[in-house]
Design an enzyme around this catalytic site. Structure first.
Site, mmCIF file in Angstrom:
data_model
loop_
_atom_site.group_PDB
_atom_site.id
_atom_site.type_symbol
_atom_site.label_atom_id
_atom_site.label_comp_id
_atom_site.label_asym_id
_atom_site.label_seq_id
_atom_site.Cartn_x
_atom_site.Cartn_y
_atom_site.Cartn_z
ATOM 1 N N ASP A 1 2.236 2.006 3.817
ATOM 2 C CA ASP A 1 1.306 3.152 3.809
ATOM 3 C C ASP A 1 2.040 4.475 3.614
ATOM 4 O O ASP A 1 1.603 5.527 4.097
ATOM 5 C CB ASP A 1 0.436 3.198 5.067
ATOM 6 C CG ASP A 1 -0.873 3.959 4.832
ATOM 7 O OD1 ASP A 1 -1.156 4.315 3.667
ATOM 8 O OD2 ASP A 1 -1.602 4.206 5.799
ATOM 9 N N HIS B 1 -13.298 1.241 3.637
ATOM 10 C CA HIS B 1 -12.287 2.150 4.204
ATOM 11 C C HIS B 1 -12.805 2.533 5.587
ATOM 12 O O HIS B 1 -13.203 1.625 6.339
ATOM 13 C CB HIS B 1 -12.018 3.364 3.283
ATOM 14 C CG HIS B 1 -10.843 4.160 3.742
ATOM 15 N ND1 HIS B 1 -10.942 5.425 4.255
ATOM 16 C CD2 HIS B 1 -9.523 3.844 3.800
ATOM 17 C CE1 HIS B 1 -9.730 5.861 4.619
ATOM 18 N NE2 HIS B 1 -8.861 4.923 4.346
ATOM 19 N N HIS C 1 0.822 -1.215 0.000
ATOM 20 C CA HIS C 1 0.000 0.000 0.000
ATOM 21 C C HIS C 1 0.849 1.254 0.000
ATOM 22 O O HIS C 1 1.599 1.513 0.944
ATOM 23 C CB HIS C 1 -0.915 0.003 1.227
ATOM 24 C CG HIS C 1 -2.056 0.964 1.121
ATOM 25 N ND1 HIS C 1 -3.260 0.638 0.541
ATOM 26 C CD2 HIS C 1 -2.178 2.264 1.501
ATOM 27 C CE1 HIS C 1 -4.075 1.680 0.577
ATOM 28 N NE2 HIS C 1 -3.437 2.677 1.147
ATOM 29 N N HIS D 1 -2.313 -3.327 4.509
ATOM 30 C CA HIS D 1 -1.540 -2.510 5.460
ATOM 31 C C HIS D 1 -2.190 -2.567 6.844
ATOM 32 O O HIS D 1 -2.954 -1.704 7.220
ATOM 33 C CB HIS D 1 -1.355 -1.068 4.958
ATOM 34 C CG HIS D 1 -2.620 -0.316 4.636
ATOM 35 N ND1 HIS D 1 -3.596 -0.783 3.799
ATOM 36 C CD2 HIS D 1 -3.048 0.918 5.041
ATOM 37 C CE1 HIS D 1 -4.566 0.106 3.713
ATOM 38 N NE2 HIS D 1 -4.259 1.145 4.463
ATOM 39 N N ASP E 1 0.285 5.521 -1.141
ATOM 40 C CA ASP E 1 -0.713 6.513 -1.563
ATOM 41 C C ASP E 1 -0.162 7.605 -2.462
ATOM 42 O O ASP E 1 -0.755 8.696 -2.534
ATOM 43 C CB ASP E 1 -1.354 7.156 -0.325
ATOM 44 C CG ASP E 1 -2.514 6.325 0.193
ATOM 45 O OD1 ASP E 1 -3.482 6.136 -0.562
ATOM 46 O OD2 ASP E 1 -2.454 5.850 1.341
ATOM 47 N N GLU F 1 -9.315 1.327 -2.230
ATOM 48 C CA GLU F 1 -9.338 1.266 -0.762
ATOM 49 C C GLU F 1 -10.734 1.508 -0.188
ATOM 50 O O GLU F 1 -10.937 2.423 0.588
ATOM 51 C CB GLU F 1 -8.324 2.268 -0.181
ATOM 52 C CG GLU F 1 -7.922 1.944 1.251
ATOM 53 C CD GLU F 1 -6.848 2.864 1.792
ATOM 54 O OE1 GLU F 1 -6.442 3.797 1.068
ATOM 55 O OE2 GLU F 1 -6.422 2.651 2.931
ATOM 56 N N HIS G 1 -8.571 -2.223 7.265
ATOM 57 C CA HIS G 1 -9.646 -1.238 7.505
ATOM 58 C C HIS G 1 -10.994 -1.843 7.897
ATOM 59 O O HIS G 1 -11.878 -1.105 8.329
ATOM 60 C CB HIS G 1 -9.874 -0.321 6.287
ATOM 61 C CG HIS G 1 -8.884 0.792 6.176
ATOM 62 N ND1 HIS G 1 -8.916 1.882 6.994
ATOM 63 C CD2 HIS G 1 -7.827 0.971 5.349
ATOM 64 C CE1 HIS G 1 -7.923 2.699 6.678
ATOM 65 N NE2 HIS G 1 -7.240 2.159 5.687
#
Ligand SMILES: [Zn+2]
Length: 428
Positions: free
Chosen positions: A330, A194, A55, A259, A57, A167, A238
């Protein structure tokens, strides 16, 4: 819910602190400098096994800072960006492959109805678009892939395999048809939720906010069924703990946590409890340890170092086995990173630390990439066998669906009727 307090110092952490005190070496230096022998072993492992992180971003960082414009010279990915990820540091970090998150957030109002039309699906398509264009623009170094075979090929060619993950189910508008199209557009995992509940499941965040953990909804199994049929990785980061358990009961393919860390080590609901870790081992899935400080140590996030992340890796290896642990930093999704893991260049230091704590080269190869590649390959195999059995695409819809753009008046066009058809269309 007040989390139970954790012991702040492991044996290893205690020794490091003691060493720092007695030798007047700053703790930070003692923690971040790997022993040359371990650094050498780490380097060899990362040269011969792809390190695949679950993961990152960066696509969202591009959206926020440039509105996804990458051709105007304002995003010098090749020479250095201000965030935690760019090409020089990906190379220094010995990345062999990266799942880029094509993330778009939940509605800002937590009371937004599930069926409320939002821009999330359009925005998700834009994130898929920018991530794929980034891989194309830097094709000397990145290789867009949608299969594990391609991921291995990218590594053999000295490129960083670039894969896409969505996500949260809100990003496909809680629609299985939209999920299917996102898969065709290249997304290879979807995190079931999420930070908001959706038509399929309960999120960890809403439970953390005090709501009951209702796990999957009755519509949830339909989503998992379609993800299994497509060969889309089921990501359980999540989601709430009960959702993890519910999904593991119905999925035919191994799951991933892109993650997440270990709940026993840090009692944050984003982390995976031991009973689920054991089930993940039975399911042959993988939990990719995250570096976000408040997940790594919910009680004292400011104290978190690379050593604390190692603690999570070893706990998951102890409970589920080395076949079921991976890495999901992350980066660019948080500014809360541990000392010693500040950006994507730091993976070799983490690997050296894991070796220093006694892991074998074979175990570390599994951790860095072999496990996620196995999960992805098995997911493809399951999909092939489901498709071979003749299973049709799932066309079920959420029962609360409002059908905003369907015909207002019933048309008998496709329904055999007696007598002349009463042709009434709502779209003229
Ligand atoms: Zn996340």
């Amino acid at each position: 819910m007040a989390p139970e307090r954790q012991s702040l110092l492991s044996n290893a952490g205690f020794l490091v602190s003691l060493l720092a005190l007695t030798s007047l070496v700053p703790v930070h230096a003692a923690i971040t400098t790997p022993h040359p022998d371990y650094a050498k072993r780490a380097e060899h492992i990362l040269k011969t096994t792809p390190l695949i992180d679950g993961h990152n971003d960066l696509p969202y960082a591009l959206r926020r800072t440039t509105h996804n414009q990458i051709y105007n010279g304002k995003t010098p990915f090749e020479t250095g960006l201000k965030g935690q990820t760019d090409l020089p540091r990906l190379r220094k970090g010995r990345l062999g492959g990266q799942f880029w998150s094509v993330y778009i957030g939940c509605p800002s109002d937590p009371n937004t109805p599930i069926d409320f039309p939002t821009y999330a699906t359009r925005d998700t398509l834009e994130q898929i678009d920018v991530a794929r264009r980034l891989a194309d623009k830097y094709s000397k170094d990145l290789m867009y892939c949608d299969t594990p075979a391609c991921a291995k090929k990218a590594f053999r060619q000295g490129k960083i395999g670039s894969f896409l993950g969505i996500e949260g189910g809100h990003q496909v508008g809680n629609s299985i048809a939209a999920l299917r199209q996102a898969f065709y557009a290249g997304a290879r995992y979807m995190t079931i939720t999420h930070n908001c509940d959706n038509a399929w499941a309960t999120a960890a965040s809403t439970v953390r906010a005090g709501k009951p953990d209702l796990g999957m909804t009755s519509f949830g199994p339909e989503l998992i069924k379609e993800m299994n049929r497509l060969g889309m990785l089921v990501d359980l980061s999540h989601v709430s703990h009960q959702t993890m358990r519910d999904v593991l009961k119905v999925t035919k393919a191994p799951v991933m946590f892109s993650h997440s860390s270990a709940y026993s080590v840090s009692k944050h609901l984003r982390n995976v409890p031991d009973d689920v870790l054991k089930t993940v081992a039975e399911n042959n899935g993988v939990v990719m340890v995250t570096f976000v400080r408040s997940f790594v140590n919910v009680d004292n996030p400011d104290s978190v170092t690379i050593e604390d992340v190692v603690k999570h890796i070893f706990h998951i290896a102890k409970v589920a086995g080395w076949d079921h642990v991976g890495l999901g930093g992350d980066y660019d999704g948080t500014d809360e990173l541990p000392k010693g893991l500040e950006d994507v260049s730091k993976y070799p230091d983490l690997i050296a630390k894991v070796l220093e704590h006694g892991a074998t080269d074979e175990q570390v190869r599994k951790l860095v990439g072999e496990n996620i590649l196995r999960v992805w390959t098995d997911t493809e195999k399951v999909a092939k066998s489901i498709q071979k059995s003749g299973a049709l695409p799932v066309e079920e819809v959420w029962q609360g669906r409002n059908w905003t753009q369907s015909l207002a008046k019933r048309s008998p066009v496709f329904i055999p009727t007696e007598g002349p058809a009463n042709m009434e269309f709502g779209c003229d």
